[in-house]
Write a protein that holds these residues in place. Structure first.
Motif, PDB file in Angstrom:
ATOM      1  N   MET A   1      22.656  44.214  35.918  1.00 17.39           N
ATOM      2  CA  MET A   1      23.939  43.572  36.087  1.00 17.39           C
ATOM      3  C   MET A   1      24.131  43.287  37.564  1.00 17.39           C
ATOM      4  O   MET A   1      23.759  44.097  38.403  1.00 17.39           O
ATOM      5  N   CYS A   2      24.669  42.142  37.875  1.00 18.23           N
ATOM      6  CA  CYS A   2      24.968  41.865  39.276  1.00 18.23           C
ATOM      7  C   CYS A   2      26.409  42.297  39.552  1.00 18.23           C
ATOM      8  O   CYS A   2      27.264  42.261  38.683  1.00 18.23           O
ATOM      9  N   VAL A   3      26.628  42.738  40.755  1.00 15.36           N
ATOM     10  CA  VAL A   3      27.942  43.229  41.164  1.00 15.36           C
ATOM     11  C   VAL A   3      28.403  42.399  42.353  1.00 15.36           C
ATOM     12  O   VAL A   3      27.674  42.262  43.337  1.00 15.36           O
ATOM     13  N   HIS A   4      29.582  41.836  42.241  1.00 20.65           N
ATOM     14  CA  HIS A   4      30.190  41.067  43.324  1.00 20.65           C
ATOM     15  C   HIS A   4      31.410  41.842  43.804  1.00 20.65           C
ATOM     16  O   HIS A   4      32.309  42.114  43.015  1.00 20.65           O
ATOM     17  N   VAL A   5      31.425  42.218  45.072  1.00 16.77           N
ATOM     18  CA  VAL A   5      32.558  42.932  45.652  1.00 16.77           C
ATOM     19  C   VAL A   5      33.348  41.940  46.492  1.00 16.77           C
ATOM     20  O   VAL A   5      32.800  41.292  47.384  1.00 16.77           O
ATOM     21  N   HIS A   6      34.617  41.815  46.169  1.00 15.98           N
ATOM     22  CA  HIS A   6      35.521  40.918  46.900  1.00 15.98           C
ATOM     23  C   HIS A   6      36.595  41.767  47.569  1.00 15.98           C
ATOM     24  O   HIS A   6      37.157  42.653  46.933  1.00 15.98           O
ATOM     25  N   LEU A   7      36.871  41.487  48.829  1.00 14.24           N
ATOM     26  CA  LEU A   7      37.964  42.160  49.513  1.00 14.24           C
ATOM     27  C   LEU A   7      39.265  41.470  49.128  1.00 14.24           C
ATOM     28  O   LEU A   7      39.330  40.242  49.091  1.00 14.24           O
ATOM     29  N   ALA A   8      40.260  42.269  48.824  1.00 12.43           N
ATOM     30  CA  ALA A   8      41.507  41.715  48.310  1.00 12.43           C
ATOM     31  C   ALA A   8      42.712  42.320  49.013  1.00 12.43           C
ATOM     32  O   ALA A   8      42.669  43.456  49.483  1.00 12.43           O
ATOM     33  N   THR A   9      43.755  41.534  49.080  1.00 10.70           N
ATOM     34  CA  THR A   9      45.057  42.028  49.506  1.00 10.70           C
ATOM     35  C   THR A   9      45.993  41.826  48.333  1.00 10.70           C
ATOM     36  O   THR A   9      45.748  40.997  47.468  1.00 10.70           O
ATOM     37  N   GLY A  10      47.027  42.592  48.275  1.00 17.34           N
ATOM     38  CA  GLY A  10      48.012  42.418  47.217  1.00 17.34           C
ATOM     39  C   GLY A  10      47.670  43.109  45.907  1.00 17.34           C
ATOM     40  O   GLY A  10      48.254  42.778  44.874  1.00 17.34           O
ATOM     41  N   LEU A  11      46.730  44.069  45.931  1.00 15.91           N
ATOM     42  CA  LEU A  11      46.503  44.849  44.722  1.00 15.91           C
ATOM     43  C   LEU A  11      47.752  45.680  44.454  1.00 15.91           C
ATOM     44  O   LEU A  11      48.520  45.968  45.377  1.00 15.91           O
ATOM     45  N   PRO A  12      47.993  46.086  43.206  1.00 13.68           N
ATOM     46  CA  PRO A  12      49.185  46.893  42.920  1.00 13.68           C
ATOM     47  C   PRO A  12      49.241  48.149  43.801  1.00 13.68           C
ATOM     48  O   PRO A  12      48.191  48.660  44.223  1.00 13.68           O
ATOM     49  N   ALA A  13      50.423  48.614  44.071  1.00 11.97           N
ATOM     50  CA  ALA A  13      50.621  49.775  44.938  1.00 11.97           C
ATOM     51  C   ALA A  13      49.761  50.944  44.475  1.00 11.97           C
ATOM     52  O   ALA A  13      49.730  51.284  43.293  1.00 11.97           O
ATOM     53  N   GLY A  14      49.031  51.522  45.410  1.00  7.70           N
ATOM     54  CA  GLY A  14      48.209  52.685  45.115  1.00  7.70           C
ATOM     55  C   GLY A  14      46.844  52.365  44.536  1.00  7.70           C
ATOM     56  O   GLY A  14      46.028  53.252  44.344  1.00  7.70           O
ATOM     57  N   VAL A  15      46.569  51.089  44.242  1.00  9.44           N
ATOM     58  CA  VAL A  15      45.282  50.693  43.673  1.00  9.44           C
ATOM     59  C   VAL A  15      44.369  50.250  44.811  1.00  9.44           C
ATOM     60  O   VAL A  15      44.697  49.344  45.565  1.00  9.44           O
ATOM     61  N   LEU A  16      43.208  50.901  44.929  1.00 14.27           N
ATOM     62  CA  LEU A  16      42.266  50.537  45.978  1.00 14.27           C
ATOM     63  C   LEU A  16      41.111  49.703  45.449  1.00 14.27           C
ATOM     64  O   LEU A  16      40.505  48.941  46.189  1.00 14.27           O
ATOM     65  N   THR A  17      40.787  49.863  44.162  1.00 11.83           N
ATOM     66  CA  THR A  17      39.704  49.087  43.562  1.00 11.83           C
ATOM     67  C   THR A  17      40.090  48.665  42.159  1.00 11.83           C
ATOM     68  O   THR A  17      40.869  49.336  41.484  1.00 11.83           O
ATOM     69  N   TRP A  18      39.524  47.534  41.748  1.00 14.85           N
ATOM     70  CA  TRP A  18      39.769  47.008  40.406  1.00 14.85           C
ATOM     71  C   TRP A  18      38.439  46.436  39.932  1.00 14.85           C
ATOM     72  O   TRP A  18      37.840  45.610  40.614  1.00 14.85           O
ATOM     73  N   VAL A  19      37.969  46.879  38.779  1.00 15.09           N
ATOM     74  CA  VAL A  19      36.671  46.449  38.253  1.00 15.09           C
ATOM     75  C   VAL A  19      36.883  45.599  37.013  1.00 15.09           C
ATOM     76  O   VAL A  19      37.642  45.971  36.123  1.00 15.09           O
ATOM     77  N   ILE A  20      36.204  44.453  36.967  1.00 17.52           N
ATOM     78  CA  ILE A  20      36.246  43.573  35.804  1.00 17.52           C
ATOM     79  C   ILE A  20      34.811  43.360  35.334  1.00 17.52           C
ATOM     80  O   ILE A  20      33.983  42.824  36.074  1.00 17.52           O
ATOM     81  N   LEU A  21      34.533  43.830  34.130  1.00 17.75           N
ATOM     82  CA  LEU A  21      33.213  43.622  33.544  1.00 17.75           C
ATOM     83  C   LEU A  21      33.182  42.294  32.833  1.00 17.75           C
ATOM     84  O   LEU A  21      34.072  41.987  32.041  1.00 17.75           O
ATOM     85  N   GLN A  22      32.201  41.481  33.120  1.00 15.40           N
ATOM     86  CA  GLN A  22      31.991  40.212  32.446  1.00 15.40           C
ATOM     87  C   GLN A  22      30.556  40.188  31.939  1.00 15.40           C
ATOM     88  O   GLN A  22      29.719  40.953  32.420  1.00 15.40           O
ATOM     89  N   PRO A  23      30.250  39.317  30.984  1.00 14.00           N
ATOM     90  CA  PRO A  23      28.879  39.294  30.457  1.00 14.00           C
ATOM     91  C   PRO A  23      27.816  39.064  31.534  1.00 14.00           C
ATOM     92  O   PRO A  23      26.758  39.687  31.510  1.00 14.00           O
ATOM     93  N   ALA A  24      28.079  38.196  32.494  1.00 10.58           N
ATOM     94  CA  ALA A  24      27.070  37.870  33.499  1.00 10.58           C
ATOM     95  C   ALA A  24      27.252  38.610  34.815  1.00 10.58           C
ATOM     96  O   ALA A  24      26.323  38.707  35.596  1.00 10.58           O
ATOM     97  N   HIS A  25      28.432  39.130  35.072  1.00 11.79           N
ATOM     98  CA  HIS A  25      28.751  39.735  36.369  1.00 11.79           C
ATOM     99  C   HIS A  25      29.661  40.941  36.180  1.00 11.79           C
ATOM    100  O   HIS A  25      30.395  41.028  35.214  1.00 11.79           O
ATOM    101  N   THR A  26      29.640  41.793  37.169  1.00 11.26           N
ATOM    102  CA  THR A  26      30.687  42.791  37.322  1.00 11.26           C
ATOM    103  C   THR A  26      31.392  42.449  38.625  1.00 11.26           C
ATOM    104  O   THR A  26      30.755  42.317  39.667  1.00 11.26           O
TER     105      THR A  26
END
Length: 73
Positions: A1-26
């Motif tokens: 599986m390939c993993v793409h890490v994107h830096l984000a602003t505006g995640l919900p309060a207290g959330v540092l990471t968010w993972v979305i599994l997709q068929p071709a990517h994580t």
């Protein structure tokens, strides 16, 4: 599986990471505070590893493979 890490602003309060599994990517969205000069810090990498382990049972180093869709383009 390939993993793409994107830096984000505006995640919900207290959330540092968010993972979305997709068929071709994580996709991993990591709070921008976990990076310095556009690269994950040691704490950022640990947070991403923890999130990936919780969702798919593997760390970034173990889960990441070359992106087949990117190679095809």
């Amino acid at each position: 599986m390939c993993v793409h890490v994107h830096l984000a602003t505006g995640l919900p309060a207290g959330v540092l990471t968010w993972v979305i599994l997709q068929p071709a990517h994580t996709l991993v969205y990591a709070d921008a505070t976990l990076a310095r000069s556009g690269r994950l810090t040691a704490a950022g990498r640990a947070a991403v590893d923890e999130a990936l382990a919780a969702v798919c049972g593997q760390t970034l180093a173990a889960a990441a493979t070359p992106c087949q869709l990117r190679l095809a383009s």
